[in-house]
Design a protein around this motif. Structure first.
Motif, PDB file in Angstrom:
ATOM      1  N   ASP A 196      67.814  44.518  -3.046  1.00 37.64           N
ATOM      2  CA  ASP A 196      67.902  45.838  -3.661  1.00 37.64           C
ATOM      3  C   ASP A 196      67.704  45.687  -5.167  1.00 37.64           C
ATOM      4  OD1 ASP A 196      68.901  48.210  -4.932  1.00 37.64           O
ATOM      5  OD2 ASP A 196      69.938  48.716  -3.077  1.00 37.64           O
ATOM      6  N   ARG A 197      66.767  46.425  -5.711  1.00 38.51           N
ATOM      7  CA  ARG A 197      66.410  46.273  -7.128  1.00 38.51           C
ATOM      8  C   ARG A 197      67.596  46.515  -8.050  1.00 38.51           C
ATOM      9  NH1 ARG A 197      61.697  49.742 -10.284  1.00 38.51           N
ATOM     10  NH2 ARG A 197      62.075  48.871 -12.371  1.00 38.51           N
ATOM     11  N   THR A 198      68.387  47.536  -7.766  1.00 40.86           N
ATOM     12  CA  THR A 198      69.529  47.850  -8.640  1.00 40.86           C
ATOM     13  C   THR A 198      70.570  46.732  -8.629  1.00 40.86           C
ATOM     14  OG1 THR A 198      70.578  49.079  -6.833  1.00 40.86           O
ATOM     15  CG2 THR A 198      69.216  50.333  -8.371  1.00 40.86           C
ATOM     16  N   VAL A 199      70.728  46.085  -7.486  1.00 43.80           N
ATOM     17  CA  VAL A 199      71.679  44.959  -7.399  1.00 43.80           C
ATOM     18  C   VAL A 199      71.168  43.795  -8.228  1.00 43.80           C
ATOM     19  CG1 VAL A 199      72.855  43.355  -5.862  1.00 43.80           C
ATOM     20  CG2 VAL A 199      72.361  45.690  -5.099  1.00 43.80           C
ATOM     21  N   ARG A 200      69.906  43.425  -8.025  1.00 43.64           N
ATOM     22  CA  ARG A 200      69.335  42.258  -8.706  1.00 43.64           C
ATOM     23  C   ARG A 200      69.323  42.437 -10.219  1.00 43.64           C
ATOM     24  NH1 ARG A 200      66.340  38.809  -5.442  1.00 43.64           N
ATOM     25  NH2 ARG A 200      65.132  38.150  -7.239  1.00 43.64           N
ATOM     26  N   GLU A 201      68.920  43.599 -10.678  1.00 40.83           N
ATOM     27  CA  GLU A 201      68.774  43.802 -12.120  1.00 40.83           C
ATOM     28  C   GLU A 201      70.094  43.589 -12.853  1.00 40.83           C
ATOM     29  OE1 GLU A 201      67.052  47.623 -12.714  1.00 40.83           O
ATOM     30  OE2 GLU A 201      64.991  46.915 -12.385  1.00 40.83           O
ATOM     31  N   GLN A 202      71.169  44.158 -12.318  1.00 42.51           N
ATOM     32  CA  GLN A 202      72.456  44.016 -12.987  1.00 42.51           C
ATOM     33  C   GLN A 202      72.956  42.576 -12.952  1.00 42.51           C
ATOM     34  OE1 GLN A 202      74.178  46.063 -14.848  1.00 42.51           O
ATOM     35  NE2 GLN A 202      75.803  44.558 -15.164  1.00 42.51           N
ATOM     36  N   MET A 203      72.865  41.936 -11.785  1.00 43.53           N
ATOM     37  CA  MET A 203      73.378  40.577 -11.651  1.00 43.53           C
ATOM     38  C   MET A 203      72.554  39.591 -12.467  1.00 43.53           C
ATOM     39  SD  MET A 203      75.998  41.072  -9.871  1.00 43.53           S
ATOM     40  CE  MET A 203      76.497  39.407  -9.462  1.00 43.53           C
ATOM     41  N   ILE A 204      71.235  39.748 -12.460  1.00 35.47           N
ATOM     42  CA  ILE A 204      70.382  38.824 -13.210  1.00 35.47           C
ATOM     43  C   ILE A 204      70.575  39.019 -14.705  1.00 35.47           C
ATOM     44  CG2 ILE A 204      67.975  38.260 -13.755  1.00 35.47           C
ATOM     45  CD1 ILE A 204      67.323  38.695 -10.828  1.00 35.47           C
ATOM     46  N   ALA A 205      70.791  40.263 -15.140  1.00 34.19           N
ATOM     47  CA  ALA A 205      71.044  40.509 -16.562  1.00 34.19           C
ATOM     48  C   ALA A 205      72.310  39.793 -17.020  1.00 34.19           C
ATOM     49  CB  ALA A 205      71.155  42.011 -16.818  1.00 34.19           C
ATOM     50  N   GLU A 206      73.358  39.870 -16.218  1.00 34.60           N
ATOM     51  CA  GLU A 206      74.604  39.177 -16.572  1.00 34.60           C
ATOM     52  C   GLU A 206      74.425  37.666 -16.497  1.00 34.60           C
ATOM     53  OE1 GLU A 206      78.142  40.478 -14.706  1.00 34.60           O
ATOM     54  OE2 GLU A 206      77.745  42.617 -14.978  1.00 34.60           O
ATOM     55  N   PHE A 207      73.690  37.205 -15.486  1.00 32.54           N
ATOM     56  CA  PHE A 207      73.451  35.765 -15.357  1.00 32.54           C
ATOM     57  C   PHE A 207      72.694  35.232 -16.565  1.00 32.54           C
ATOM     58  CE2 PHE A 207      70.499  32.374 -14.292  1.00 32.54           C
ATOM     59  CZ  PHE A 207      71.357  31.398 -13.810  1.00 32.54           C
ATOM     60  N   LEU A 208      71.643  35.924 -16.992  1.00 29.32           N
ATOM     61  CA  LEU A 208      70.823  35.453 -18.108  1.00 29.32           C
ATOM     62  C   LEU A 208      71.622  35.408 -19.401  1.00 29.32           C
ATOM     63  CD1 LEU A 208      67.394  37.190 -17.428  1.00 29.32           C
ATOM     64  CD2 LEU A 208      67.936  34.765 -17.242  1.00 29.32           C
ATOM     65  N   HIS A 209      72.511  36.361 -19.588  1.00 28.98           N
ATOM     66  CA  HIS A 209      73.334  36.321 -20.803  1.00 28.98           C
ATOM     67  C   HIS A 209      74.176  35.054 -20.825  1.00 28.98           C
ATOM     68  CE1 HIS A 209      76.617  37.254 -23.596  1.00 28.98           C
ATOM     69  NE2 HIS A 209      75.791  38.114 -24.156  1.00 28.98           N
ATOM     70  N   SER A 210      74.828  34.748 -19.715  1.00 28.28           N
ATOM     71  CA  SER A 210      75.649  33.526 -19.646  1.00 28.28           C
ATOM     72  C   SER A 210      74.777  32.275 -19.668  1.00 28.28           C
ATOM     73  CB  SER A 210      76.508  33.546 -18.377  1.00 28.28           C
ATOM     74  OG  SER A 210      77.426  34.617 -18.403  1.00 28.28           O
ATOM     75  N   PHE A 211      73.599  32.352 -19.080  1.00 25.41           N
ATOM     76  CA  PHE A 211      72.664  31.223 -19.093  1.00 25.41           C
ATOM     77  C   PHE A 211      72.258  30.890 -20.530  1.00 25.41           C
ATOM     78  CE2 PHE A 211      68.281  29.631 -19.095  1.00 25.41           C
ATOM     79  CZ  PHE A 211      68.376  28.550 -18.243  1.00 25.41           C
ATOM     80  N   ASN A 212      71.955  31.899 -21.325  1.00 21.98           N
ATOM     81  CA  ASN A 212      71.579  31.676 -22.719  1.00 21.98           C
ATOM     82  C   ASN A 212      72.707  31.013 -23.498  1.00 21.98           C
ATOM     83  OD1 ASN A 212      69.176  32.883 -22.110  1.00 21.98           O
ATOM     84  ND2 ASN A 212      69.645  34.833 -23.098  1.00 21.98           N
ATOM     85  N   VAL A 213      73.936  31.453 -23.245  1.00 23.47           N
ATOM     86  CA  VAL A 213      75.099  30.855 -23.913  1.00 23.47           C
ATOM     87  C   VAL A 213      75.211  29.386 -23.541  1.00 23.47           C
ATOM     88  CG1 VAL A 213      77.618  30.882 -24.071  1.00 23.47           C
ATOM     89  CG2 VAL A 213      76.350  33.040 -24.098  1.00 23.47           C
ATOM     90  N   ALA A 214      75.077  29.079 -22.243  1.00 23.75           N
ATOM     91  CA  ALA A 214      75.214  27.695 -21.777  1.00 23.75           C
ATOM     92  C   ALA A 214      74.124  26.800 -22.346  1.00 23.75           C
ATOM     93  CB  ALA A 214      75.181  27.661 -20.251  1.00 23.75           C
ATOM     94  N   VAL A 215      72.895  27.282 -22.366  1.00 25.70           N
ATOM     95  CA  VAL A 215      71.779  26.472 -22.862  1.00 25.70           C
ATOM     96  C   VAL A 215      71.925  26.191 -24.345  1.00 25.70           C
ATOM     97  CG1 VAL A 215      69.301  26.541 -23.323  1.00 25.70           C
ATOM     98  CG2 VAL A 215      70.160  27.132 -21.063  1.00 25.70           C
ATOM     99  N   ASN A 216      72.362  27.177 -25.127  1.00 26.80           N
ATOM    100  CA  ASN A 216      72.552  26.959 -26.558  1.00 26.80           C
ATOM    101  C   ASN A 216      73.653  25.944 -26.828  1.00 26.80           C
ATOM    102  OD1 ASN A 216      70.853  28.612 -28.477  1.00 26.80           O
ATOM    103  ND2 ASN A 216      71.399  30.177 -26.988  1.00 26.80           N
ATOM    104  N   GLU A 217      74.671  25.909 -25.975  1.00 26.24           N
ATOM    105  CA  GLU A 217      75.716  24.893 -26.134  1.00 26.24           C
ATOM    106  C   GLU A 217      75.154  23.496 -25.873  1.00 26.24           C
ATOM    107  OE1 GLU A 217      78.724  26.084 -23.429  1.00 26.24           O
ATOM    108  OE2 GLU A 217      79.569  27.624 -24.756  1.00 26.24           O
TER     109      GLU A 217
END
Length: 394
Positions: A196-217
């Motif tokens: 479901d597009r609405t499910v994926r968009e929200q979850m991936i947006a939150e995942f990418l934010h945390s992913f960016n934090v982890a990669v910068n660390e």
């Protein structure tokens, strides 16, 4: 006519819903989060159960497959949760004339009359609603992600900020099905999927934010090229993030199981920076190689000139010259190596007979070294022949 229609609808609905049902889950695919319960209508051509989809009679059997949790929903929300696989008899539905316990407690006639009278007041519709849904407790795998814009990464190897795009997938799993249904699944929904597009968009947006934090660390410890091998570390850092994907367990009853970084690409500007860096590094290496070669040639020329000016003397002097070539560089061409300096002076004055006493292998080795000096232009043909005779004791 409306009253007669309502009466007939009430009686017909009561009779059709007296049948007990067998309920299990609809098929799951890789990304299904919630699947609706489906009723078994026929079996090998037998049976014809067409009761209402939203009515559960007492005695209905609910089959719960492995790695799923069954939810019974009423008008007010979650009524019952079953997390252990197996078959369960439902006892909180409408009374049924086919249920032995209901017949003994209420009687067949009273069951039919009470239900028909109740439905008649709602124009033939049952005032109760019961549905079954199943939550997938298996891992939801291969949820694709990709950075939507460049991620700035300070690479210590290049000592600069580089822009990159990362692509991969992650895996999640429901660990608290009740919390998941209450906080993640929309109300009244009994079918839900990561497709479901609405499910994926929200979850991936939150995942990418945390992913960016982890990669910068990680940029303080690892080069960009090492990021794919740090997938477990990235997952741990995302899970411990105080926001976004790090809160999934407490907010939604769902945890991040694994992260796979499949590909990393530079932006055009960063790719050009890396290319320039590589070119400069190759140029420096080439310059150092040329400088080292020039130093060796200069040292050999200085040794050759010294030999021509002063001669080599006997075999000891020849060995001194050979060791001198190893110990000289353009910066210390006038110095001898420690090995050469350690040769006793009496060796330089040794007579040809001393070499004759040496082993044959030693004599051959000395002759080979003399030939190398000849080939390098350090010895003349005359000097080579003379020293060869000295070594061989001729």
């Amino acid at each position: 006519m409306g009253l007669f229609d309502a009466a007939f609808d009430s009686i017909g609905g009561v009779l059709s819903d007296q049948w007990k049902d067998i309920v299990t889950s609809a098929p799951f695919d890789e990304h299904t989060l919630v699947a609706p319960g489906i009723r078994k209508r026929t079996q090998d051509g037998h049976g014809n159960n067409f009761g209402s989809e939203d009515i559960l009679s007492n005695g209905t059997v609910i089959f719960v497959p492995e790695n799923t949790a069954a939810f019974v929903f009423s008008q007010s929300g979650i009524e019952q949760v079953i997390t252990t696989p197996g078959g369960y008899e439902y006892r909180n539905g409408e009374a049924s004339v086919f249920d032995e316990k209901d017949r003994k407690e209420t009687g067949v006639g009273q069951i039919l009359f009470d239900q028909a009278a109740e439905r008649f007041g709602f124009s033939g519709i049952a005032p109760e609603e019961k549905r079954v849904a199943f939550v997938n407790l298996r891992e939801i795998r291969n949820v694709k992600f990709g950075t939507r814009g460049p991620l700035v990464y300070h690479d210590l190897f290049y000592e600069t900020d580089l822009e990159l795009f990362a692509y991969g997938s992650f895996t999640v799993r429901v660990t608290n099905p009740t919390l998941f249904v209450r906080n993640f699944v929309p109300a009244g929904v009994i079918s839900y999927s990561f497709d479901d597009r609405t499910v994926r968009e929200q979850m991936i947006a939150e995942f990418l934010h945390s992913f960016n934090v982890a990669v910068n660390e990680l940029s303080a410890e690892h080069r960009i090229s090492e990021l794919p091998s740090q997938a477990n570390d990235i997952r741990n850092r995302i899970s411990s993030d105080e926001g976004n994907a790090g809160t999934w367990a407490s907010r939604f009853g769902m945890e991040l199981v694994a992260v796979a970084v499949e590909n990393i690409e530079f932006s055009d500007e960063s790719r050009e920076l890396v290319r320039q860096f590589s070119e400069k590094k190759m140029s420096v290496a080439a310059y150092e190689d040329v400088s080292e070669h020039a130093a060796n040639v200069a040292a050999q020329q200085m040794i050759a000139q010294g030999v021509r000016d002063n001669g080599l003397g006997d075999a000891g002097g020849m060995i001194f010259g050979m060791n001198l070539a190893d110990g000289l560089s353009p910066r210390n061409a006038s110095q001898v190596s420690p090995q050469a300096a350690s040769i006793p002076t009496e060796t330089a004055a040794a007579k040809p007979e001393a070499h004759a006493a040496a082993s044959l292998s030693d004599q051959i080795a000395l002759v080979k070294q003399l030939k190398e000096l000849l080939d390098a232009g350090i010895l003349t043909e005359e000097e080579f022949e003379k020293k060869k005779r000295d070594v061989l004791g001729l």
